[in-house]
Design a protein around this motif. Structure first.
Motif, PDB file in Angstrom:
ATOM      1  N   GLY A  14       1.126  -0.900  -0.092  1.00  0.00           N
ATOM      2  CA  GLY A  14      -0.170  -0.323   0.131  1.00  0.00           C
ATOM      3  C   GLY A  14       1.103   0.984   0.317  1.00  0.00           C
ATOM      4  N   LYS A  15       0.621   1.897   1.226  1.00  0.00           N
ATOM      5  CA  LYS A  15       0.827   3.461   1.058  1.00  0.00           C
ATOM      6  C   LYS A  15       2.145   3.561   2.093  1.00  0.00           C
ATOM      7  CE  LYS A  15      -1.094   5.798  -1.753  1.00  0.00           C
ATOM      8  NZ  LYS A  15      -1.057   5.945  -3.635  1.00  0.00           N
ATOM      9  N   LYS A  16       2.610   2.293   2.683  1.00  0.00           N
ATOM     10  CA  LYS A  16       3.618   2.028   4.081  1.00  0.00           C
ATOM     11  C   LYS A  16       4.988   2.790   3.323  1.00  0.00           C
ATOM     12  CE  LYS A  16       6.028  -0.325   6.842  1.00  0.00           C
ATOM     13  NZ  LYS A  16       5.822  -1.886   8.232  1.00  0.00           N
ATOM     14  N   ALA A  17       5.324   3.639   3.932  1.00  0.00           N
ATOM     15  CA  ALA A  17       6.985   4.040   3.788  1.00  0.00           C
ATOM     16  C   ALA A  17       7.996   2.277   3.452  1.00  0.00           C
ATOM     17  CB  ALA A  17       7.276   4.805   4.043  1.00  0.00           C
ATOM     18  N   ALA A  18       8.915   2.844   2.592  1.00  0.00           N
ATOM     19  CA  ALA A  18       9.800   1.478   1.844  1.00  0.00           C
ATOM     20  C   ALA A  18      11.375   1.820   2.302  1.00  0.00           C
ATOM     21  CB  ALA A  18       9.362   0.879   1.181  1.00  0.00           C
ATOM     22  N   PRO A  19      11.882   1.094   2.303  1.00  0.00           N
ATOM     23  CA  PRO A  19      13.321   1.331   2.404  1.00  0.00           C
ATOM     24  C   PRO A  19      14.102   1.182   0.857  1.00  0.00           C
ATOM     25  CG  PRO A  19      13.479  -0.229   3.321  1.00  0.00           C
ATOM     26  CD  PRO A  19      11.671  -0.480   3.533  1.00  0.00           C
ATOM     27  N   VAL A  20      14.939   0.909   0.310  1.00  0.00           N
ATOM     28  CA  VAL A  20      15.222   1.513  -1.026  1.00  0.00           C
ATOM     29  C   VAL A  20      17.043   1.048  -1.599  1.00  0.00           C
ATOM     30  CG1 VAL A  20      15.484   2.371  -3.462  1.00  0.00           C
ATOM     31  CG2 VAL A  20      13.345   3.332  -1.374  1.00  0.00           C
TER      32      VAL A  20
ATOM     33  N   TYR B 143       7.477   8.231  -4.851  1.00  0.00           N
ATOM     34  CA  TYR B 143       7.331   6.772  -4.717  1.00  0.00           C
ATOM     35  C   TYR B 143       7.700   6.729  -2.758  1.00  0.00           C
ATOM     36  CZ  TYR B 143       7.580   5.058  -9.087  1.00  0.00           C
ATOM     37  OH  TYR B 143       7.475   4.088 -10.166  1.00  0.00           O
ATOM     38  N   PRO B 144       6.216   6.140  -2.362  1.00  0.00           N
ATOM     39  CA  PRO B 144       6.297   6.094  -0.976  1.00  0.00           C
ATOM     40  C   PRO B 144       7.297   6.028  -0.469  1.00  0.00           C
ATOM     41  CG  PRO B 144       5.086   4.722  -1.311  1.00  0.00           C
ATOM     42  CD  PRO B 144       5.274   5.311  -2.736  1.00  0.00           C
ATOM     43  N   THR B 145       8.904   6.166   0.028  1.00  0.00           N
ATOM     44  CA  THR B 145       9.799   5.926   0.674  1.00  0.00           C
ATOM     45  C   THR B 145      10.104   6.415   1.742  1.00  0.00           C
ATOM     46  OG1 THR B 145      11.286   7.471  -1.109  1.00  0.00           O
ATOM     47  CG2 THR B 145      10.813   5.594  -1.840  1.00  0.00           C
ATOM     48  N   LEU B 146      11.629   5.540   2.166  1.00  0.00           N
ATOM     49  CA  LEU B 146      12.311   6.249   3.399  1.00  0.00           C
ATOM     50  C   LEU B 146      13.143   6.935   3.268  1.00  0.00           C
ATOM     51  CD1 LEU B 146      12.664   3.347   5.710  1.00  0.00           C
ATOM     52  CD2 LEU B 146      10.764   4.374   6.016  1.00  0.00           C
ATOM     53  N   LYS B 147      12.917   8.281   3.324  1.00  0.00           N
ATOM     54  CA  LYS B 147      13.679   9.664   2.858  1.00  0.00           C
ATOM     55  C   LYS B 147      15.240   9.895   3.182  1.00  0.00           C
ATOM     56  CE  LYS B 147       9.258  11.211   0.537  1.00  0.00           C
ATOM     57  NZ  LYS B 147       8.889   9.714   0.086  1.00  0.00           N
ATOM     58  N   ASP B 148      15.926   8.646   3.640  1.00  0.00           N
ATOM     59  CA  ASP B 148      17.095   9.336   5.054  1.00  0.00           C
ATOM     60  C   ASP B 148      17.861   7.913   4.342  1.00  0.00           C
ATOM     61  OD1 ASP B 148      18.030   9.005   7.091  1.00  0.00           O
ATOM     62  OD2 ASP B 148      17.669  10.837   7.678  1.00  0.00           O
ATOM     63  N   ARG B 149      18.607   8.238   4.305  1.00  0.00           N
ATOM     64  CA  ARG B 149      20.194   7.477   4.220  1.00  0.00           C
ATOM     65  C   ARG B 149      19.886   5.995   5.107  1.00  0.00           C
ATOM     66  NH1 ARG B 149      24.726   7.405   8.067  1.00  0.00           N
ATOM     67  NH2 ARG B 149      25.780   7.130   6.185  1.00  0.00           N
ATOM     68  N   LYS B 150      19.300   6.364   6.019  1.00  0.00           N
ATOM     69  CA  LYS B 150      18.520   5.013   6.969  1.00  0.00           C
ATOM     70  C   LYS B 150      17.820   4.465   6.284  1.00  0.00           C
ATOM     71  CE  LYS B 150      19.318   6.876  11.440  1.00  0.00           C
ATOM     72  NZ  LYS B 150      18.570   7.965  12.946  1.00  0.00           N
ATOM     73  N   GLY B 151      17.266   5.175   5.179  1.00  0.00           N
ATOM     74  CA  GLY B 151      16.490   4.085   4.219  1.00  0.00           C
ATOM     75  C   GLY B 151      16.811   3.849   2.678  1.00  0.00           C
TER      76      GLY B 151
END
Length: 271
Positions: free
Chosen positions: A47-53, A122-130
């Motif tokens: 769904g819309k859950k933010a994902a690491p990349v 895209y719904p991402t974790l917008k941080d270097r940790k992700g």
């Protein structure tokens, strides 16, 4: 009774389908190179859950579809771990901003333009940790090159069968087209090989994993890379196993790296 079982099976199918990973092939604009870059994106069906990349870079002679070809079950892995995969076409660039050819600025594209596009759309974790980056062969070099130079963007990096020191191979794989002839541009080659970027790192800057098969022509440079990281006291996972420079090896090795990155994402994002 049979009709009921069929109906339940159909409902289950649609539920699973609604949450299945999506594979898109798109074109991402590079203003730095004034062209559009084909990119394969595998989005987990959460769904819309933010994902690491995880950014996956292909090797010499490859393209944006190399990784999905080598690892057709990447969508299932995306769903299993809730991770997005992004696979850009890096041509035969070695992922440098070429000092001799301004039409090859793939370091800028991957580290800035592509990351910015993915995070914006895209719904991402917008941080270097992700964010993690890895690749095979030329792409292994590219992943380490880019991550070492952009630690503010990527928190983890890997390489499988990577050309982590280019200098023993001065006449191979179009590198002289990107850097000029090695014999006439020694300083440029010294400055554009990953092993000479180690002094940019402090221990803990990046979560690092790399591997190489015993029968790979890049085995010795990977072993030297490992030794230099030890010298600089940079923690890393270095895996050696039977195997050569081929798809069978990479299809196996990437499983271990994805698990490594999954643990990195889980650890960092629970803090």
């Amino acid at each position: 009774m049979k009709a009921k079982i069929f109906l339940l099976s159909l409902v289950a199918f649609f539920i699973l389908s609604a949450h299945a990973a999506v594979v898109d092939t798109i074109h991402v604009r590079s203003d730095a190179m004034n062209k559009d870059i084909q990119t394969v994106i595998i989005t987990p069906g959460n769904g819309k859950k933010a994902a690491p990349v995880i950014y996956l870079l292909h090797g010499y002679g490859g393209n944006a579809k190399t990784w999905i070809g080598l690892k057709p079950n990447l969508p299932e892995i995306a769903d299993q771990y809730g991770i997005m995969f992004v696979c850009p076409d890096g041509k035969n660039s070695w992922y440098w901003d070429s000092p001799v050819d301004p039409s090859y600025r793939y370091e800028t594209f991957v580290s800035k333009e592509l990351v910015n596009y993915i995070d914006a759309n895209y719904p991402t974790l917008k941080d270097r940790k992700g964010r993690a980056i890895t690749g095979l062969s030329m792409g292994g070099h590219g992943a380490m090159w880019i991550s070492f130079r952009h630690k503010d963007i990527f928190g983890a990096a890997g390489s499988t069968s990577g050309g982590v020191d280019i200098r023993p191979f001065p006449n191979n794989w179009n590198m002289s087209d990107r850097l000029g002839k090695e014999s006439e541009n020694q300083e440029v080659w010294d400055n554009h090989t990953v092993i000479n970027q180690v002094d940019r790192l402090q221990n803990g800057d990046l979560a690092l994993i790399f591997d190489c098969g015993y029968s790979d022509f890049f085995f010795e440079v990977n072993n030297d890379f490992h030794k230099k990281l030890l010298k600089y006291k940079i923690d890393h996972d270095f895996i050696v196993r039977p195997g050569a420079h081929n798809g069978e090896y990479w299809s196996n090795s990437i499983d271990y790296q994805i698990l490594f990155f999954k643990k990195f994402f889980d650890k960092r994002n629970t803090k």
